[in-house]
Design an enzyme around this catalytic site. Structure first.
Site, mmCIF file in Angstrom:
data_model
loop_
_atom_site.group_PDB
_atom_site.id
_atom_site.type_symbol
_atom_site.label_atom_id
_atom_site.label_comp_id
_atom_site.label_asym_id
_atom_site.label_seq_id
_atom_site.Cartn_x
_atom_site.Cartn_y
_atom_site.Cartn_z
ATOM 1 N N GLU A 195 36.329 36.688 28.485
ATOM 2 C CA GLU A 195 35.329 36.061 29.367
ATOM 3 C C GLU A 195 34.115 36.974 29.340
ATOM 4 O O GLU A 195 34.165 38.094 29.876
ATOM 5 C CB GLU A 195 35.917 35.892 30.773
ATOM 6 C CG GLU A 195 37.107 34.932 30.766
ATOM 7 C CD GLU A 195 37.780 34.746 32.128
ATOM 8 O OE1 GLU A 195 37.508 35.531 33.049
ATOM 9 O OE2 GLU A 195 38.580 33.806 32.241
ATOM 10 N N GLU B 22 40.872 30.499 30.600
ATOM 11 C CA GLU B 22 41.923 30.849 31.561
ATOM 12 C C GLU B 22 41.797 29.878 32.725
ATOM 13 O O GLU B 22 40.907 29.040 32.765
ATOM 14 C CB GLU B 22 41.816 32.324 31.973
ATOM 15 C CG GLU B 22 42.014 33.248 30.763
ATOM 16 C CD GLU B 22 42.310 34.707 31.101
ATOM 17 O OE1 GLU B 22 43.053 34.970 32.062
ATOM 18 O OE2 GLU B 22 41.789 35.581 30.394
ATOM 19 N N CYS C 271 28.526 36.695 36.307
ATOM 20 C CA CYS C 271 28.312 36.187 34.944
ATOM 21 C C CYS C 271 27.813 34.751 34.957
ATOM 22 O O CYS C 271 27.227 34.282 33.996
ATOM 23 C CB CYS C 271 29.609 36.282 34.155
ATOM 24 S SG CYS C 271 30.950 35.394 34.956
ATOM 25 N N ASN D 182 31.515 43.938 38.309
ATOM 26 C CA ASN D 182 30.727 43.078 39.212
ATOM 27 C C ASN D 182 31.561 42.410 40.307
ATOM 28 O O ASN D 182 31.129 42.314 41.453
ATOM 29 C CB ASN D 182 29.905 42.057 38.418
ATOM 30 C CG ASN D 182 30.761 41.129 37.590
ATOM 31 O OD1 ASN D 182 31.838 41.492 37.145
ATOM 32 N ND2 ASN D 182 30.280 39.923 37.392
#
Ligand code: NAD
Ligand code: 6OH
Length: 492
Positions: free
Chosen positions: A258, A471, A292, A159
Site C-alpha cells: 500500500e 487488502e 495517503c 502517519n
C-alpha cells in the site's frame, strides 16, 4: 531540552520477551522537538532471533490452532487496546504530533475495530467447493482449505502507525501466521505498547515479534531480505516498495504493498457546497495532510472556481493549529523537521513556478516551544501547469493545488494523468454522473460525496505506483493464507 537519560527505553519484543538491541536512537515529539524516549535498534542477529521464534511458533501449536481459538484471541486483543485507550492515544499523539482528539476518534478505535472485524470474518469465511464431473462419468469433489502462509513481515509508516499496523496484523493473526513487525523509526511507541497488550492477552511466545530500527541498511532491510520470511506486507512510500520488492525477489516472497498517492478530487458545480467544503476540507488537511488518501489535486468546474477557492481558504484559515494535547486543536505538526523541509521546498518551487499561494505557504509562529516543532501552515496553491512537480509529486503535507475544468471528460483526463492511482473523490449531486465518472477513475478506491469512509470488508489498495494487491475483508484473508485445493474422487 528534555533530559535524555530520564527518557523511557522502548525495546524490541522477541519470543515473548522485551529485549534490547545493539544501538539506541531518539524518539522525538514533533510538536516541540523534545526527546520523549530512547529506542533500541534491532541488528541482524536480533532480527534473525525474531524470525526463528516466529518459525518455531508456526511449526508448533499456534500453526495448528483453530479458527475459534484465534478469533477469541483477537477479541481479547481488541479489549486490551480499549482497556489502555488513553495510553495508546498519548503514545500515538506524542510520537506523531497528531491531535489527541484525532487519535481518540480515528487511530485507536480503528485499531480495536481491525481486530474485531477480522475475528468476525475468519469465523464466517467460506471455503470454495465444486462438484466436478470426471472423464469416466463419475464425480469428484474439489474443495480448498485455508492454511497460514507462515512467517509474515509487516513494515509500517509513521502517519497512522497503530491503525496501519493492526490493519495488517489482525488478518495475519486470524489466518494463523506468526509475525515480525517493524514500525517506522519515527513512531515506535504505540507498537511497543501493543506488544504488552499482546503478551497480556495471552498471544503465545513467538507469534508476535516486534523489531525497532530504520529501513535501508538496518532492521527493515534485514527483515525483508531474511530467507525464512514467507510474505512481506508493506505500507509506505512507492520508492521503498520498489526496494523491498527487490529484496523479496530472490526468495520469491509474496508481497502486498500500500504505497503513495497523488489523489484527485473532482468538484462539480452541482455539488452540495457546505458538505463539500467540510468533508473535502478533511480530505486535504486531516492529520496535517499526512494520509495517503488525502487529495492534493482538486479539479473544480469553472463556474464555481472562485467560490470554491475562497470557501476552502476560509476553511484552511479556520483550522486551529496547536498543541496536540489541547482539545480544540485540529492541526498538529508534520512528523519531523526534515519532512517539513521537504514540504517547504515544494512551497518554494511553487512560488518560483509562478503559483498563487492562496493561503499558507509558510511556518506558523507561536513564540513558545512549538517553534522548535515541525509545524507548517495549511496551504492552497493555484495557477500551476499540470506538469509541474507540485502537481505530479506526492508532497504529503496540508496542501493542495486547485485547477479549473470545463467539461467532465477533461476532469477525468486530468484526474487520471498520474503515475499513482490510490484514491479519488467526486463531489456532485447528479447520480448518473457520479457512477459514470467513478467508473472511469484509474484508482483502487473512489469516494462520492465523502472521503475516508471505511468499511473494513471492502478491497483497499492502489494501482500504478500506489500499490500491489488489495487488502480488506476476504482480500486480506487471501493474502495472509495459502489455499490448498483438495480434489477427491467420490465414486467409482
Ligand atoms: P517510508 O517508505 O519511508 O517508510 C515506511 C517503512 O519502511 C518504515 O518502517 C521504514 O523504516 C521502512 N523502510 C524504509 N526503507 C526500507 C527498506 N529498504 N527495507 C525495508 N524497510 C524499509 O514511508 P513513510 O515516510 O514512513 O510514510 C509515508 C509514505 O507512506 C507516503 O508515501 C504515504 O503515501 C505512504 N502511505 C501509503 C498508504 C496506503 O495505504 N497506500 C498508507 C499510509 C502511508
Ligand atoms: C493512509 O495513510 C491510510 C490508509 C488507510 C487504511 O489502510 C485503512 O485501512 O483505512
Amino acid at each position: 531540552m528534555s533530559d535524555v537519560s530520564q527518557s523511557p527505553l522502548l525495546r524490541n519484543f522477541v519470543d515473548g520477551r522485551f529485549v534490547s538491541g545493539e544501538r539506541e536512537f531518539d524518539d522525538v515529539n514533533p510538536a516541540d522537538g523534545t526527546v520523549i524516549a530512547r529506542v533500541t535498534e534491532a541488528g541482524a542477529q536480533l532480527v534473525n532471533d525474531a524470525v526463528i521464534a516466529a518459525r518455531k511458533a508456526v511449526l508448533g501449536e499456534w500453526g495448528r490452532s483453530g479458527v475459534r481459538q484465534r478469533a477469541a484471541l483477537l477479541y481479547k486483543i481488541a479489549e486490551g487496546i480499549e482497556a489502555r485507550f488513553d495510553e495508546f492515544v498519548r503514545a500515538e499523539s506524542d510520537d506523531t504530533g497528531k491531535p489527541r482528539a484525532l487519535a481518540s476518534r480515528l487511530d485507536v478505535p480503528r485499531a480495536a475495530a481491525n481486530f474485531r472485524a477480522f475475528a468476525d470474518l475468519i469465523k464466517t469465511a467460506p471455503l470454495e467447493a465444486f462438484d466436478t464431473e470426471t472423464p469416466d462419468g463419475k464425480l469428484a469433489l474439489n474443495y480448498a482449505v485455508r492454511k497460514p502462509v507462515g512467517v509474515v513481515a509487516i513494515i509500517t509508516p509513521w502517519n497512522l502507525p497503530l491503525l496501519l499496523l493492526t490493519w495488517k496484523l489482525a488478518p495475519a493473526l486470524a489466518c494463523g501466521n506468526a509475525i515480525v513487525v517493524k514500525p517506522s523509526e519515527e513512531t515506535p511507541a504505540s507498537a511497543t505498547l501493543l506488544a504488552e497488550v499482546m503478551r497480556d492477552a495471552g498471544v503465545p511466545n513467538g507469534v508476535f515479534n516486534l523489531v525497532h530500527g530504520f529501513g535501508e541498511g538496518s532492521t527493515g532491510e534485514y527483515l525483508v531480505s531474511h530467507p525464512d520470511i514467507n510474505a512481506v506486507t508493506f505500507t509506505g512510500e512507492s520508492r521503498t516498495g520498489s526496494a523491498i520488492m527487490k529484496a523479496c525477489a530472490p526468495g520469491l516472497k509474496s508481497v502486498s504493498f500500500e504505497l503513495g498517492g497523488k489523489n484527485p478530487a473532482i468538484v462539480f458545480a452541482d455539488c452540495d457546497r457546505d458538505e463539500t467544503i467540510a468533508q473535502l476540507g478533511d480530505g486535504i488537511f486531516l492529520n496535517t495532510g499526512q494520509v495517503c488518501l488525502c487529495a492534493e489535486r482538486v479539479y473544480v468546474e469553472r463556474p464555481i472556481l472562485e467560490w470554491f477557492v475562497s470557501a476552502m481558504k476560509r476553511k484552511a484559515e479556520s483550522l486551529k493549529i496547536g498543541w496536540p494535547a489541547e482539545n480544540d486543536t485540529q492541526l498538529g505538526p508534520l512528523i519531523s523537521t526534515p519532512h517539513r523541509e521537504k514540504v517547504l521546498s515544494y512551497f518554494r518551487m511553487a512560488r518560483e513556478l509562478g503559483a498563487t499561494i492562496v493561503t499558507g505557504g509558510g511556518v506558523p509562529e507561536f513564540g513558545d516551544a512549538r517553534d522548535h516543532g515541525a509545524y507548517v501552515q495549511p496551504t492552497i496553491l493555484t495557477g500551476l501547469p499540470e506538469s509541474s512537480c507540485c502537481v505530479t509529486d506526492e508532497i504529503f503535507g496540508p496542501v493542495c493545488h486547485v485547477a479549473p475544468f470545463d467539461a467532465e471528460e477533461q476532469a477525468v483526463a486530468m484526474a487520471n494523468d498520474t503515475k499513482y492511482g490510490l484514491a479519488a473523490s467526486i463531489w456532485t449531486n447528479d447520480v448518473k454522473r457520479a457512477h459514470r465518472v467513478a467508473r472511469q477513475m484509474n484508482v483502487g478506491i473512489t469516494w462520492v460525496n465523502c472521503w475516508f469512509l471505511r468499511d473494513l470488508r471492502t478491497p483497499f489498495g492502489g494501482v500504478g505506483l500506489s500499490g500491489i494487491g488489495r487488502e480488506g475483508g476476504m482480500h486480506s484473508l487471501n493474502f495472509y493464507s495459502e489455499l490448498n485445493n483438495i480434489c477427491i474422487k467420490i465414486s467409482g
